[in-house]
Enzyme design. Structure first.
Site, PDB file in Angstrom:
ATOM      1  N   SER A 140      -5.555  -7.628  -5.542  1.00 43.36           N
ATOM      2  CA  SER A 140      -5.902  -7.351  -4.150  1.00 43.36           C
ATOM      3  C   SER A 140      -7.175  -6.501  -4.127  1.00 43.36           C
ATOM      4  O   SER A 140      -7.582  -5.962  -5.165  1.00 43.36           O
ATOM      5  CB  SER A 140      -4.747  -6.611  -3.490  1.00 43.36           C
ATOM      6  N   LYS A 141      -7.818  -6.389  -3.013  1.00 41.73           N
ATOM      7  CA  LYS A 141      -8.962  -5.484  -2.892  1.00 41.73           C
ATOM      8  C   LYS A 141      -9.216  -5.208  -1.435  1.00 41.73           C
ATOM      9  O   LYS A 141      -8.928  -6.047  -0.576  1.00 41.73           O
ATOM     10  CB  LYS A 141     -10.209  -6.139  -3.500  1.00 41.73           C
TER      11      LYS A 141
END
Ligand code: GLU
Length: 476
Positions: free
Chosen positions: A106-107
């Site tokens: 994720s980011k």
């Protein structure tokens, strides 16, 4: 395939992924399922500052949920956009798989120049962003666990942790909702230095193999090697500091926003860092040659180039002129797909981002485990270990007494041996082990297959295979 125009960051990551996946035998459809980002959430929120309403745009992208929680930093920069967070989220998936941190990728990011705001303003903005993400479970100890990235650090992580705790007053694991927190807010020793430390451990491991060094036309030890570092932020600073102070490497170039510094004899990393903190840039630093167009130094002669800042800095416009035989990608995506192709053809060895900068998420994993177990690493064993070592020392002391002048313990052996490992030592040991094991898994593929000629493809093969296996285990 020759890439003539520069693709976007996400396209660049996809191109590299596709290159690797072609060499695999994945079930139909899985190739695409793994490549695409599952979801990207965009939020626009307002914060009242300086008497008026300011609107901010933020993102949190989830690339793959084959393992949960998903993991990845939150970046504060003006250039943040959907394409970028998606590329970075994808890299997180591959990174976590490669170093066996049990997370999906994720980011997140917020379009903001943090230098334009006062601390209390940044706190308001961060808390509001955290609120927006937490209420959608995009911050959650068992689903999505952010961490620092460019423009954020311990301070922001502490605000996020506190915001989450306020919203989830009975969650006993609330602290595990974010990593990279300061020690007094549930952080872990060694997290700040972790990514730079990981770069050091990665290079040490690379230098253990004659064959690998030879592929880059290098030989010998790290000692005396010339290194150019781009970006003296948290990652570049720690990598340069440890490599020069502990491994004897010479930092001949440092590139920063306002220009570059060059010194054949090697720069004093600590002094340069202090100069930057005080003056806001490298310009005016007395003990080196100042190069106005810092990016010129990317093309300077050296043995090792460490891009540790933004993505895309080595691209179609300069790759041909880059002379370093070895590049270690401390940043995410510093070499574009087109540049990668040019450099490979020139025989340059690239230690890829998903491995090279995985030290950060590795220690984040330790922090998350610490938060869930509610106990500091080493708390149970340390004194017991010391007591057992004391037994050995007592025996050796007895020997020392009887042997007279013919034998005695080396001067600092006693102190060194007696000291049981604290949290920092354990974190470093776990990180070193992780970096070594992951490197070995890549080089094994690199050297055993004729169709794999570079470490990046090898890294993709190892990690995609792991992701595919966990999909398979789920019955997909
Ligand atoms: N932002 C860092 C990275 O790109 C750390 C992520 C984490 O610790 O979750 O790997």
């Amino acid at each position: 395939m020759t890439i003539r125009t520069e693709p976007s960051f996400r396209e660049s990551v996809d191109l590299m992924y596709n290159r690797a996946v072609k060499l695999m035998d994945l079930p139909p459809g899985l190739e695409e399922k793994i490549r695409v980002c599952n979801a990207t959430y965009t939020v626009r929120f307002g914060v009242r500052l300086r008497g008026s309403m300011h609107t901010f745009t933020g993102y949190r992208s989830v690339h793959s949920e084959h393992m949960e929680p998903v993991k990845g930093g939150i970046r504060y920069a003006t250039g943040v956009n959907q394409d970028e967070v998606e590329a970075l989220a994808a890299l997180m998936t591959y990174k976590c798989a490669l170093v066996e941190a049990p997370f999906g990728g994720s980011k997140g990011g917020l379009c903001i120049d943090p230098r334009e705001y006062e601390e209390h303003e940044l706190e308001l903005i961060t808390r509001r962003f955290a609120y927006e993400l937490a209420k959608r479970d995009l911050i959650n100890p068992s689903q999505n666990v952010p961490a620092p990235d460019m423009g954020t650090g311990e301070r922001e992580m502490a605000w996020i942790a506190d915001q989450y705790a306020r919203m989830n007053t009975t969650d006993i694991n609330a602290k595990a909702c974010v990593t990279g927190k300061p020690l007094n807010a549930g952080g872990i020793s060694g997290r700040v230095e972790a990514t730079g430390r990981g770069v050091q451990y990665a290079l040490r491991e690379f230098f253990r193999y004659e064959e690998d060094k030879a592929a880059a036309g290098l030989a010998g030890k790290l000692d005396g090697k010339r290194i150019i570092v781009q970006g003296l932020g948290n990652v570049g600073y720690h990598a340069a500091k440890f490599l020069s102070e502990e491994d004897g490497a010479r930092i001949t170039g440092i590139i920063e926003r306002d220009g570059g510094l060059f010194s054949v004899d090697g720069l004093d990393v600590e002094a340069v860092r202090n100069w930057i903190v005080k003056h806001g840039g490298v310009s005016g630093y007395p003990d080196a040659q100042f190069v106005e167009d810092g990016s010129q130094l990317l093309e300077e002669e050296c043995e090792i180039l460490i891009p540790a800042a933004l993505e895309g800095v080595i691209n179609l416009s300069n790759a041909e002129r880059v002379k370093a035989p070895l590049i270690i990608e401390a940043a995410n995506g510093p070499v574009t797909a087109g540049a990668d192709e040019i450099l490979r053809k020139k025989g340059c060895v690239i230690i890829p981002d998903m491995y090279a900068n995985a030290g950060g998420v590795t220690v984040s994993y330790f922090e998350w485990v610490k938060n869930l177990s509610h106990i500091r690493f080493g708390r149970m064993q340390r004194r017991q270990e010391e007591a057992r070592h004391q037994l050995v020392i007592d025996e050796l002391q007895r020997l020392d007494d009887v042997m007279g002048d013919t034998w005695s313990m080396s001067p600092d052996f006693k102190d060194k041996y007696l000291k049981g490992a604290g949290e920092l030592e354990l974190v470093r040991s776990g990180l070193d082990d992780t970096m070594r094991a992951a490197y070995q898994s890549m080089r094994e593929v690199w050297h055993s297959r004729d169709d794999v000629t570079d470490l990046r493809t090898a890294a993709y093969l190892v990690s995609i295979d792991k992701v595919a296996k966990s999909y398979h285990a789920k019955g997909l």
